[in-house]
Design a protein around this motif. Sequence first.
Motif, PDB file in Angstrom:
ATOM      1  N   GLU A 244       0.711  -1.288  -0.143  1.00  0.00           N
ATOM      2  CA  GLU A 244      -0.057   0.029   0.001  1.00  0.00           C
ATOM      3  C   GLU A 244       1.042   1.373   0.083  1.00  0.00           C
ATOM      4  OE1 GLU A 244      -3.616   1.959   2.625  1.00  0.00           O
ATOM      5  OE2 GLU A 244      -2.636   0.273   3.316  1.00  0.00           O
ATOM      6  N   ASP A 245       1.828   1.222   0.766  1.00  0.00           N
ATOM      7  CA  ASP A 245       2.875   2.465   0.756  1.00  0.00           C
ATOM      8  C   ASP A 245       3.417   2.690  -0.553  1.00  0.00           C
ATOM      9  OD1 ASP A 245       2.288   2.834   3.395  1.00  0.00           O
ATOM     10  OD2 ASP A 245       3.788   1.712   4.293  1.00  0.00           O
ATOM     11  N   SER A 246       4.013   1.728  -1.177  1.00  0.00           N
ATOM     12  CA  SER A 246       4.506   1.534  -2.650  1.00  0.00           C
ATOM     13  C   SER A 246       3.603   2.262  -3.500  1.00  0.00           C
ATOM     14  CB  SER A 246       5.001   0.108  -2.942  1.00  0.00           C
ATOM     15  OG  SER A 246       5.539   0.421  -4.231  1.00  0.00           O
ATOM     16  N   LEU A 247       2.112   1.765  -3.545  1.00  0.00           N
ATOM     17  CA  LEU A 247       1.533   2.386  -4.245  1.00  0.00           C
ATOM     18  C   LEU A 247       1.023   3.846  -4.078  1.00  0.00           C
ATOM     19  CD1 LEU A 247      -1.093  -0.568  -4.723  1.00  0.00           C
ATOM     20  CD2 LEU A 247       0.291   0.388  -6.369  1.00  0.00           C
ATOM     21  N   CYS A 248       1.007   4.038  -2.726  1.00  0.00           N
ATOM     22  CA  CYS A 248       0.665   5.774  -2.499  1.00  0.00           C
ATOM     23  C   CYS A 248       2.115   6.661  -3.050  1.00  0.00           C
ATOM     24  CB  CYS A 248       0.588   5.440  -1.023  1.00  0.00           C
ATOM     25  SG  CYS A 248       0.192   7.401  -0.308  1.00  0.00           S
ATOM     26  N   LEU A 251       1.724   7.085  -6.767  1.00  0.00           N
ATOM     27  CA  LEU A 251       0.403   8.029  -7.065  1.00  0.00           C
ATOM     28  C   LEU A 251       1.018   9.311  -6.839  1.00  0.00           C
ATOM     29  CD1 LEU A 251      -2.727   5.951  -5.823  1.00  0.00           C
ATOM     30  CD2 LEU A 251      -2.171   6.666  -8.126  1.00  0.00           C
ATOM     31  N   LYS A 252       1.477   9.430  -5.754  1.00  0.00           N
ATOM     32  CA  LYS A 252       1.733  10.995  -5.320  1.00  0.00           C
ATOM     33  C   LYS A 252       2.965  11.284  -6.409  1.00  0.00           C
ATOM     34  CE  LYS A 252       1.091  10.720  -0.548  1.00  0.00           C
ATOM     35  NZ  LYS A 252       1.551  11.009   1.098  1.00  0.00           N
ATOM     36  N   LYS A 253       3.731  10.597  -6.940  1.00  0.00           N
ATOM     37  CA  LYS A 253       4.736  10.865  -8.033  1.00  0.00           C
ATOM     38  C   LYS A 253       4.230  11.349  -9.253  1.00  0.00           C
ATOM     39  CE  LYS A 253       9.091   9.242  -9.974  1.00  0.00           C
ATOM     40  NZ  LYS A 253      10.063   7.922 -10.215  1.00  0.00           N
ATOM     41  N   ILE A 254       3.083  10.442  -9.764  1.00  0.00           N
ATOM     42  CA  ILE A 254       2.557  10.767 -11.066  1.00  0.00           C
ATOM     43  C   ILE A 254       1.695  12.129 -11.158  1.00  0.00           C
ATOM     44  CG2 ILE A 254       0.757   9.990 -12.598  1.00  0.00           C
ATOM     45  CD1 ILE A 254       1.403   7.124 -11.982  1.00  0.00           C
ATOM     46  N   GLU A 255       1.076  12.395  -9.691  1.00  0.00           N
ATOM     47  CA  GLU A 255       0.363  13.462  -9.560  1.00  0.00           C
ATOM     48  C   GLU A 255       1.086  14.769  -9.473  1.00  0.00           C
ATOM     49  OE1 GLU A 255      -1.986  13.020  -5.963  1.00  0.00           O
ATOM     50  OE2 GLU A 255      -3.545  11.618  -6.984  1.00  0.00           O
ATOM     51  N   GLY A 256       2.599  14.579  -9.004  1.00  0.00           N
ATOM     52  CA  GLY A 256       3.321  15.654  -8.863  1.00  0.00           C
ATOM     53  C   GLY A 256       4.189  16.125 -10.281  1.00  0.00           C
ATOM     54  N   SER A 257       4.150  14.993 -11.103  1.00  0.00           N
ATOM     55  CA  SER A 257       4.715  15.195 -12.416  1.00  0.00           C
ATOM     56  C   SER A 257       3.952  16.477 -13.393  1.00  0.00           C
ATOM     57  CB  SER A 257       4.930  13.923 -13.199  1.00  0.00           C
ATOM     58  OG  SER A 257       3.588  13.231 -13.390  1.00  0.00           O
ATOM     59  N   GLY A 258       2.395  16.308 -13.007  1.00  0.00           N
ATOM     60  CA  GLY A 258       1.685  17.082 -13.777  1.00  0.00           C
ATOM     61  C   GLY A 258       1.566  16.751 -15.392  1.00  0.00           C
ATOM     62  N   THR A 259       1.878  15.643 -15.767  1.00  0.00           N
ATOM     63  CA  THR A 259       1.776  15.083 -16.978  1.00  0.00           C
ATOM     64  C   THR A 259       0.080  14.806 -17.104  1.00  0.00           C
ATOM     65  OG1 THR A 259       3.740  14.021 -17.026  1.00  0.00           O
ATOM     66  CG2 THR A 259       2.431  13.390 -18.748  1.00  0.00           C
ATOM     67  N   MET A 268      -2.772   5.754 -14.117  1.00  0.00           N
ATOM     68  CA  MET A 268      -3.447   6.337 -12.583  1.00  0.00           C
ATOM     69  C   MET A 268      -4.659   5.844 -12.336  1.00  0.00           C
ATOM     70  SD  MET A 268      -3.385  10.444 -11.513  1.00  0.00           S
ATOM     71  CE  MET A 268      -3.678  10.797 -10.089  1.00  0.00           C
ATOM     72  N   GLU A 269      -5.622   5.747 -13.158  1.00  0.00           N
ATOM     73  CA  GLU A 269      -6.979   5.192 -12.714  1.00  0.00           C
ATOM     74  C   GLU A 269      -6.700   3.527 -12.264  1.00  0.00           C
ATOM     75  OE1 GLU A 269      -9.746   5.636 -16.046  1.00  0.00           O
ATOM     76  OE2 GLU A 269      -9.736   7.604 -15.879  1.00  0.00           O
ATOM     77  N   ALA A 270      -6.017   2.825 -13.184  1.00  0.00           N
ATOM     78  CA  ALA A 270      -5.826   1.555 -12.724  1.00  0.00           C
ATOM     79  C   ALA A 270      -5.046   1.275 -11.286  1.00  0.00           C
ATOM     80  CB  ALA A 270      -4.911   0.954 -14.158  1.00  0.00           C
ATOM     81  N   MET A 271      -3.954   2.401 -11.232  1.00  0.00           N
ATOM     82  CA  MET A 271      -3.410   2.314 -10.004  1.00  0.00           C
ATOM     83  C   MET A 271      -4.151   2.635  -8.670  1.00  0.00           C
ATOM     84  SD  MET A 271       0.414   3.992  -9.489  1.00  0.00           S
ATOM     85  CE  MET A 271       1.108   3.072 -11.087  1.00  0.00           C
ATOM     86  N   GLN A 272      -4.944   3.679  -9.204  1.00  0.00           N
ATOM     87  CA  GLN A 272      -5.994   4.016  -7.845  1.00  0.00           C
ATOM     88  C   GLN A 272      -6.964   2.764  -7.705  1.00  0.00           C
ATOM     89  OE1 GLN A 272      -7.713   7.507  -9.337  1.00  0.00           O
ATOM     90  NE2 GLN A 272      -6.372   8.875  -8.845  1.00  0.00           N
ATOM     91  N   LYS A 273      -7.191   2.228  -8.592  1.00  0.00           N
ATOM     92  CA  LYS A 273      -8.349   1.141  -8.295  1.00  0.00           C
ATOM     93  C   LYS A 273      -7.507  -0.001  -7.623  1.00  0.00           C
ATOM     94  CE  LYS A 273     -11.477  -2.164 -10.836  1.00  0.00           C
ATOM     95  NZ  LYS A 273     -12.119  -2.555 -12.011  1.00  0.00           N
ATOM     96  N   GLU A 274      -6.266  -0.247  -7.805  1.00  0.00           N
ATOM     97  CA  GLU A 274      -5.366  -1.327  -7.038  1.00  0.00           C
ATOM     98  C   GLU A 274      -5.270  -0.876  -5.862  1.00  0.00           C
ATOM     99  OE1 GLU A 274      -1.037  -3.588  -7.812  1.00  0.00           O
ATOM    100  OE2 GLU A 274      -2.008  -2.110  -9.197  1.00  0.00           O
ATOM    101  N   TYR A 275      -5.025   0.336  -5.693  1.00  0.00           N
ATOM    102  CA  TYR A 275      -4.503   0.950  -4.478  1.00  0.00           C
ATOM    103  C   TYR A 275      -5.898   0.886  -3.465  1.00  0.00           C
ATOM    104  CZ  TYR A 275      -3.925   4.416  -0.585  1.00  0.00           C
ATOM    105  OH  TYR A 275      -3.275   5.039   0.838  1.00  0.00           O
TER     106      TYR A 275
END
Length: 496
Positions: A244-248, A251-259, A268-275
């Motif tokens: 869970e910590d690894s996925l979190c 996700l923060k890294k992807i959100e901070g990239s601004g892409t 990101m949607e798939a990762m949020q579902k897995e999280y």
Amino acid sequence: MEVDDVSVREQLFHNRVRETIICVLLFTCLYMVSYLILTHFKKTAEYVTDDIEDATVNKIALWLCTFTLSVAVCAVLLLPISILSNEVLLTFPQSYYMQWLNGSLIHGLWNLVFLFSNLSLVFLMPFAYFFTESEGFAGSRKGVMARVYEAVVLLLLLALLVLGIVWVASALLHDNIARKSLYDLWEYYLPYLYSGISLFGVLLLLLCTPFGLSRMFSVTGKLLVKPRLLEDVEDTLSCTSFEEDSLCRKLKKIEGSGTTSCWVKLNMEAMQKEYRTVQRKRIALEMRGKASPWQRNLGYPLAMLVLLALTVMCVLMVCFNVLELLLDEAAMPRGMEDPHLGMASFSMFGSLGAAVQVVLILYLMVSSVVGFYSSPLFTGLLPRAQDTNLTQIIANCVSLLILSSALPVFSRTLGITRFDLLGDFGRYNWLGNFYIVFLYNMLFAGLTSASLIKTVTWAVQRELIRAFGLHRLPLTVSRSTVPFRLLLASGLSKIQ
């Protein structure tokens, strides 16, 4: 004489009103429960969209699905209600408060379930599917009524196609009857169609129930807390928390990239579902870690023993029914017109045996549902909380109705109960065929025994492999790799 006739008519009228009120109350309660179940699984976004027309269509289809699911639940309860009603009347034969419970009420309930189940299968569910998929005929004015017209036309075409197939099948099997009964739709072709649907449902139960009986052990094991010898909750919880910590962090890294590319959004949607899935798993493990020693060391073994006892009891009753089929013609399933409730128990062991019959019938139904959703063909239909689209809900309601409407015939054919089938449930053509009934019992007993033996032996060895830490070996551990004697030796050395 006229006064007596009036009193008899009044009594019949009051009885009919009372039975109608009881059936309406029962069905209303089941409808509310079914609506709550479907609301838990439905995808909320389909009913609160900006398009009012789509939202209205989806709500109407959901109401039809709720009706179908409530009929399915009522079909499951048919035999338990009938058996328990007979035992109640045997226990309180002269009770004033039990006069409403009679054979007429039970017979009417069976007829209503038969009518509504076939109405749902043949008309309501196909209409609900066509209604959700239709958009109105080309050139017509858009709206809900345009969708209704298109769905009705498609339903009529489907009905003609099905009736044509039924007529061809009856002509091939019963040539003379088919030619004489070409226009006899209600008296011959619809019961013939119902008989085919029931046979399909009973065959589906034959395939799903033995598999479900073996799967019940693993499903129950996931819900209960196992003893520490068989499961290390702390180790699993630490691994889940790390995941869970690894996925979190990802996700923060992807959100901070601004892409904002499409691929990144999908990832990101798939990762949020897995999280969310891992988070729910961690919460469940934390709750299981707080279980008391009584729940951990007593609940799991008792549950496994109860499941094993119920499964063995089902197999023994079916084997006994096979012997009865060979020796006594009365063991064949048949229909009856007038249920004489309160005359004699339907079990040789009295009220206790009737209670066991009810438990076994409900257990077989739960096992068949578990086996249905565990099979590779129907795994995709498994509903998910707040994430099940309307097409999946329709498919699930149809599947559950087919299984539940075949449950009374299934239970009587296997000899789980001696309560004969009421109304049109006893008019199926294939029920009087000794070879079909005998072969069905033999297949069920053989498949269930084989599944039970395989499940129990492999489950014991798998749990021993996990308990002694052999599953952490780099090589794949199979039954041939680790003999049972090596497991016992490893276990004794670990204890010492």
